[in-house]
Motif scaffolding. Structure first.
Motif, PDB file in Angstrom:
ATOM      1  N   GLY A 129      32.934  12.253   4.421  1.00 33.65           N
ATOM      2  CA  GLY A 129      31.485  12.316   4.544  1.00 33.65           C
ATOM      3  C   GLY A 129      30.843  12.798   3.251  1.00 33.65           C
ATOM      4  O   GLY A 129      31.036  12.183   2.191  1.00 33.65           O
ATOM      5  N   ALA A 130      30.113  13.896   3.325  1.00 37.37           N
ATOM      6  CA  ALA A 130      29.405  14.400   2.148  1.00 37.37           C
ATOM      7  C   ALA A 130      29.903  15.801   1.781  1.00 37.37           C
ATOM      8  O   ALA A 130      30.533  16.483   2.586  1.00 37.37           O
ATOM      9  CB  ALA A 130      27.916  14.449   2.426  1.00 37.37           C
ATOM     10  N   HIS A 131      29.594  16.211   0.557  1.00 40.54           N
ATOM     11  CA  HIS A 131      29.910  17.584   0.191  1.00 40.54           C
ATOM     12  C   HIS A 131      29.210  18.518   1.185  1.00 40.54           C
ATOM     13  O   HIS A 131      28.038  18.301   1.527  1.00 40.54           O
ATOM     14  CB  HIS A 131      29.442  17.879  -1.236  1.00 40.54           C
ATOM     15  CG  HIS A 131      29.889  19.216  -1.715  1.00 40.54           C
ATOM     16  ND1 HIS A 131      29.070  20.321  -1.666  1.00 40.54           N
ATOM     17  CD2 HIS A 131      31.075  19.638  -2.197  1.00 40.54           C
ATOM     18  CE1 HIS A 131      29.743  21.373  -2.138  1.00 40.54           C
ATOM     19  NE2 HIS A 131      30.968  20.985  -2.475  1.00 40.54           N
ATOM     20  N   PRO A 132      29.902  19.557   1.660  1.00 40.48           N
ATOM     21  CA  PRO A 132      29.323  20.421   2.708  1.00 40.48           C
ATOM     22  C   PRO A 132      27.942  20.979   2.362  1.00 40.48           C
ATOM     23  O   PRO A 132      27.086  21.080   3.240  1.00 40.48           O
ATOM     24  CB  PRO A 132      30.359  21.549   2.813  1.00 40.48           C
ATOM     25  CG  PRO A 132      31.651  20.926   2.385  1.00 40.48           C
ATOM     26  CD  PRO A 132      31.298  19.895   1.352  1.00 40.48           C
ATOM     27  N   LEU A 166      25.309  18.479   3.396  1.00 42.21           N
ATOM     28  CA  LEU A 166      25.071  18.488   4.844  1.00 42.21           C
ATOM     29  C   LEU A 166      24.244  19.705   5.249  1.00 42.21           C
ATOM     30  O   LEU A 166      23.340  19.619   6.084  1.00 42.21           O
ATOM     31  CB  LEU A 166      26.404  18.509   5.606  1.00 42.21           C
ATOM     32  CG  LEU A 166      27.189  17.203   5.657  1.00 42.21           C
ATOM     33  CD1 LEU A 166      28.408  17.365   6.561  1.00 42.21           C
ATOM     34  CD2 LEU A 166      26.301  16.068   6.190  1.00 42.21           C
ATOM     35  N   LEU A 195      20.657  19.243   4.505  1.00 44.58           N
ATOM     36  CA  LEU A 195      20.038  18.373   5.504  1.00 44.58           C
ATOM     37  C   LEU A 195      19.711  19.162   6.767  1.00 44.58           C
ATOM     38  O   LEU A 195      18.652  18.988   7.378  1.00 44.58           O
ATOM     39  CB  LEU A 195      20.960  17.194   5.855  1.00 44.58           C
ATOM     40  CG  LEU A 195      21.080  16.080   4.804  1.00 44.58           C
ATOM     41  CD1 LEU A 195      22.203  15.114   5.159  1.00 44.58           C
ATOM     42  CD2 LEU A 195      19.755  15.322   4.662  1.00 44.58           C
ATOM     43  N   ASN A 246      15.843  20.252   8.309  1.00 42.68           N
ATOM     44  CA  ASN A 246      15.755  19.217   9.341  1.00 42.68           C
ATOM     45  C   ASN A 246      14.416  19.144  10.077  1.00 42.68           C
ATOM     46  O   ASN A 246      13.899  18.070  10.338  1.00 42.68           O
ATOM     47  CB  ASN A 246      16.887  19.407  10.353  1.00 42.68           C
ATOM     48  CG  ASN A 246      17.038  18.211  11.288  1.00 42.68           C
ATOM     49  OD1 ASN A 246      17.071  17.080  10.823  1.00 42.68           O
ATOM     50  ND2 ASN A 246      17.129  18.475  12.579  1.00 42.68           N
ATOM     51  N   GLY A 274      29.854  12.504  -3.460  1.00 45.24           N
ATOM     52  CA  GLY A 274      29.398  13.675  -2.717  1.00 45.24           C
ATOM     53  C   GLY A 274      28.253  13.488  -1.752  1.00 45.24           C
ATOM     54  O   GLY A 274      27.975  14.382  -0.946  1.00 45.24           O
ATOM     55  N   ALA A 275      27.577  12.340  -1.784  1.00 47.84           N
ATOM     56  CA  ALA A 275      26.473  12.114  -0.830  1.00 47.84           C
ATOM     57  C   ALA A 275      26.987  11.343   0.390  1.00 47.84           C
ATOM     58  O   ALA A 275      28.024  10.692   0.334  1.00 47.84           O
ATOM     59  CB  ALA A 275      25.354  11.336  -1.502  1.00 47.84           C
ATOM     60  N   LEU A 276      26.242  11.433   1.481  1.00 44.33           N
ATOM     61  CA  LEU A 276      26.522  10.568   2.629  1.00 44.33           C
ATOM     62  C   LEU A 276      26.280   9.120   2.243  1.00 44.33           C
ATOM     63  O   LEU A 276      27.019   8.217   2.606  1.00 44.33           O
ATOM     64  CB  LEU A 276      25.594  10.912   3.795  1.00 44.33           C
ATOM     65  CG  LEU A 276      25.887  12.159   4.612  1.00 44.33           C
ATOM     66  CD1 LEU A 276      24.781  12.363   5.649  1.00 44.33           C
ATOM     67  CD2 LEU A 276      27.247  12.069   5.302  1.00 44.33           C
ATOM     68  N   LEU A 277      25.209   8.947   1.525  1.00 44.78           N
ATOM     69  CA  LEU A 277      24.824   7.638   0.981  1.00 44.78           C
ATOM     70  C   LEU A 277      23.711   7.899  -0.007  1.00 44.78           C
ATOM     71  O   LEU A 277      23.056   8.931   0.063  1.00 44.78           O
ATOM     72  CB  LEU A 277      24.357   6.687   2.095  1.00 44.78           C
ATOM     73  CG  LEU A 277      22.914   6.786   2.595  1.00 44.78           C
ATOM     74  CD1 LEU A 277      22.584   5.590   3.480  1.00 44.78           C
ATOM     75  CD2 LEU A 277      22.654   8.081   3.336  1.00 44.78           C
ATOM     76  N   ILE A 293      16.031  11.870   3.415  1.00 40.15           N
ATOM     77  CA  ILE A 293      17.472  12.105   3.473  1.00 40.15           C
ATOM     78  C   ILE A 293      18.150  11.730   2.155  1.00 40.15           C
ATOM     79  O   ILE A 293      19.214  12.242   1.839  1.00 40.15           O
ATOM     80  CB  ILE A 293      18.158  11.375   4.657  1.00 40.15           C
ATOM     81  CG1 ILE A 293      18.124   9.868   4.474  1.00 40.15           C
ATOM     82  CG2 ILE A 293      17.537  11.777   5.971  1.00 40.15           C
ATOM     83  CD1 ILE A 293      19.009   9.154   5.475  1.00 40.15           C
TER      84      ILE A 293
END
Lengths: 349, 349, 349, 349
Positions: free
Chosen positions: B11-14, B17, B20, B24, B205-208, B239
């Motif tokens: 996934g992404a670097h913690p 996340l 995010l 939120n 490192g990103a989700l996208l 995001i």
């Protein structure tokens, strides 16, 4: 200042974020071949009672619309849409950019009728000097908050089958449509009475993501190529799969949409009690109250929303959108504030 | 089974996340007009020392390539790319689908040279019977792991300026290129010696997310329309902004890429000590060792990777990719396993 | 049976054929670089009093429209056209197939007004969610036979200049427009008050051929590439050049168009004397008389024409088109026949 | 100065012009629905022994190529062509402009082989990250004058059938191919062993015009829409029908092509006797002799032709094209002049 401008002002439902965090270091295949995407698709197929459905997850609504339409149509074929349809009104010519005309039909309630389709077909007889209408695009809920009944959807589908048209349903706000009090449709119905549709995640609890559903393999055969060619195939497809897996666990998707609708209904019935009119009948999470401009001005000091259209010299219609993230306390406060402002204004009237 | 198949298996670097999650429930404007997208752009502009740079965040690399190229070119204009370039080798004709030919140039190291460009220009003189080469596409690091030096990039840029070509750098793995031991390039250099480039988030490192950077407003003027029209404008642009904001805080982006490179270098130098050859010089997080097929078979019982190309009857080149998520312990174990397998095999040789 | 169905039922004016025959064995360069194409362009530039005009000859009207529009517009830009405009009503989505939306405006007389343009511009403010109107398409004469006055054309051109729009005039029947009794426009005016237009040959004496005229080199710069890329560059460009050279020798083009108009006017005034109404005011070579269906039935035993639209239970409008090839004797006979049929019918009324 | 630059330097065969003149005032339906187009199609179907063939006439070769290919392919599908193929080498990216990649295969003789096709198919296995090869484009005669034998065409067709590819034959110079001394192909063979092909008129006696032939209705079903949408449907379709009707009366088409070939062969055998080499074996009306530059310079004082490619410091290959309009006396004079120049040069050698 609280914003009712849209249903994508916040991030994702906390359980969605949590699921992303929990699964974060699990290694998964890319491009939608991950465990979670497969699991989410299985859940969706079960829920829509269609084992043959072909499902793909992509990142946004305009992307979905252009992917599906450009995939299904040959170059000379065209789309029929309500003039208020998102593809005609708000997507920067995304469909035409793939080479296809959109034939707009007038509609007062945002919906397309069998009669309107027949009329378009009749007007396009002069082959080969005119485009060939081949796909009907509808939204549920529509861009102005209305919904299709089961009977209406069936009628459209049967006409499309009879006239060899595709029926494509834009479900950016499908959750809100299905959970509206007036709705008699289920996800299985939608899957049964369309050729292809999508289930919107972005506006109902996901960070991003829409699930495209084709009713059968034979009309979806090479769609994977289209996904890649149009830049829609995410390397980390897992992030879409995980979200949909979560949204369709324990009916979360429906709970979130129903909540948004309820928040809207509280606002609508409160306004109605005070005597307000609406541009379209309040049904889902989009409201279009017609308000005196002085009320709008006063409201806009504490709340953000869009002016939708001008009614007369003293009135505008505004758009108020609630979402899964709208809290009960916010709505209660809004209703109180609204009463105060509205009654303040009354003597002037 | 551990996968070295690519740098997007996790996934992404913690911390991404976490960011995010923290943000939120903050209400933000949609379509990239949020606080975080603006902040991230400011950081990037500062770091690349270019106040005029126009930056947009989108969700993936193929999307970026087709957006930029179709935006910059007129219908009769074409792209020059190495035959190994991602747009030519692995994007399902995404560029041609927007109407433009890619003119492939042969290259043994994945890089495009000024000489190759001149040769293409000379071959396309017979106006109007041939396309007009107008944009040079390069990747850094390249699809086979090599990198451009500052001098090489300058030379390409100056040629492009002289011949009125655009220079576009695909930075899907830009972090890995900039933090390679052999690199003498900075982000500011890249911004200075290209017309447009992108900073890849998905593979670092990103989700996208990818950040598209145009050097000046005048060549990016209507690019926002293209984003929307091609389905690349996310409703929750936040995001992408949040992730880039985090990646460019405290040099996280560079730390992650450097780590990936170091993990690769440990594997490469270990293999070298054992006498292995490589298809291309190990430089960044992509390795292409040439190994006996029996070694490959044995390795593949515990590790996943791609067979890249056949060398001879007994050897193949494989591709091993490390990432920000590859742990030191995994690499140490891999090296141990590799020694065992490789030495086991030696007597047979 | 004589056909009034259109103005392309015959071949070419005999002098055009003769010129083709006389020059037949002269060797000429291909692709429009021949002696005759150059000579014809010189004549046209002189006549339109614009030395800078860039002229290209192509084979048909739809081809011209798609070439010009796709050349001038960027992907997100759109065309404004009357709903009756040929590109919207009768060209099979040719413009959308090149990626651009046509924004239709309602018009009762086939013409576009500055007010209609302003309205479209105002409705398209929500950048980047809507297309950017960039080109106004008009026809002269229009698809329903009406014409623009000099003042009307000036007003459109000035608005377009002020709002950075291109004004493109479809001159499939430009000759008929310029030679109409009511017209106060010259070819030089058209060249002065448009950015690009075309002079129709197919409907006025040529075998085939249209002359595209750009007002200045800077907006036509790479148009030669477009011609070739879209398949519009004839190897034997001479056959277009020779025809236009002949049509613009001794004012043949105007003589032919004026003749067509005169034939139409004889029919129109005769019908008027008998009390007939028209859907649009008879102005050029297209007439739309409203006739009792019994009259239409009787007429159609000796003459071919199109039923244009239904008026009421007993009446339809038909379309009658005359051309350079319509003979005086035919019109006289038609008028006689019409009198007989129409008066026969009167008692029934 | 006589030009051997191409086979479209003159107008049309006199009998074609005569037919246009004779039929000139006959009223005919537009858009290919005229008497002559129907008659010409019947003749062609009879000659190719295929009653089901669907035939359309259009104005040029590039137009034909883009029409056929864009009609047959879905967006993600690609074309296989020799690198020397006209669509790859000389049509300004016309195919890519319709959205499709051309995959070039190297070929020394201008022809595509089954092996080359298999190789391309094998290289494109990584679905969906690569385009899907779907159509094989060949030319007969090829762009460098060579021809396909019956056996070669059969082999290609059977491979295409087996691998679900379309085989499309560009017949810009089909007449020259069929009438070459070495040819064992008939028009019926071409119709039998391709899915679609075209019969070139422009380069063999017509003013303009190519006849597109689909082997069956089911693959040509909506092609009429494409014709109109791409601007290829001529209002006066009669002018194409009349020409093809004439060309296929009394075998004129073959006589003209055979004459062109014979003129070329006279030149070729003369040059050979003098000891000249050729870049490709002289077979049809295109010759590529390799000549000393001083000879080329001297020749070019009296004859126009293209320099095709550089051979070494002292030699270039030139292209000489003969046509239906090349006269015996011209060729005899050319051979005399060539002897004189060439022998003059010999002592220097």
């Amino acid at each position: 200042m609280y914003s009712f401008k849209n249903d994508y002002s916040e991030g994702a439902h906390p359980s969605v974020l949590e699921k992303l965090a929990i699964t974060n270091f699990q290694q998964e295949n890319g491009y939608g071949e991950d465990t979670y995407s497969r699991a989410a698709k299985d859940k969706l197929r079960a829920e829509m009672q269609n084992d043959e459905a072909v499902i793909h997850f992509v990142s946004g609504g305009t992307q979905t619309n252009l992917l599906v339409i450009s995939y299904l149509l040959r170059p000379h074929e065209a789309v029929i849409s309500a003039q208020t349809g998102h593809i005609y009104a708000n997507e920067t010519g995304a469909i035409e950019a793939t080479g296809h005309r959109i034939i707009p039909v007038l509609s007062t309630n945002g919906k397309v009728t069998p009669e309107a389709i027949e009329e378009v077909l009749n007007a396009h007889y002069l082959r080969p000097h005119v485009v060939k209408p081949k796909l009907v695009y509808i939204s549920n809920s529509t861009e102005i908050g209305s919904i299709y009944t089961r009977e209406e959807l069936q009628a459209l589908y049967h006409l499309c089958e009879a006239r060899q048209l595709f029926l494509f349903l834009d479900g950016a706000r499908l959750g809100h449509a299905l959970t509206a009090t007036e709705s008699n449709l289920t996800l299985a119905d939608v899957a049964k009475y369309t050729h292809v549709f999508y289930i919107g995640g972005t506006k109902n609890g996901a960070l991003l993501g829409e699930a495209i559903v084709f009713r059968r393999q034979d009309i979806a055969q090479d769609f994977d190529y289209s996904l890649k060619q149009k830049g829609a195939l995410l390397a980390k497809g897992r992030i879409l799969g995980i979200q949909f897996d979560q949204l369709f666990t324990d009916n979360l998707y429906y709970h979130l949409a129903r909540h948004a609708n309820e928040m809207a209904m509280q606002i609508a019935s409160h306004m109605r009690q005070l005597g307000c009119d609406f541009l379209t009948v309040p049904t889902t999470n989009q409201l279009f109250p017609i308000l005196p401009k002085v009320v709008i001005d006063a409201l806009s000091e504490s709340y953000a929303f869009y002016i939708w259209s001008n009614i007369d010299e003293q009135h505008d219609a505004i758009r108020i959108i609630t979402s899964w993230a709208t809290q009960q306390s916010t709505v209660s406060q809004f209703n109180k504030d609204f009463t105060r402002i509205y009654e303040n204004y009354l003597p002037i009237r």
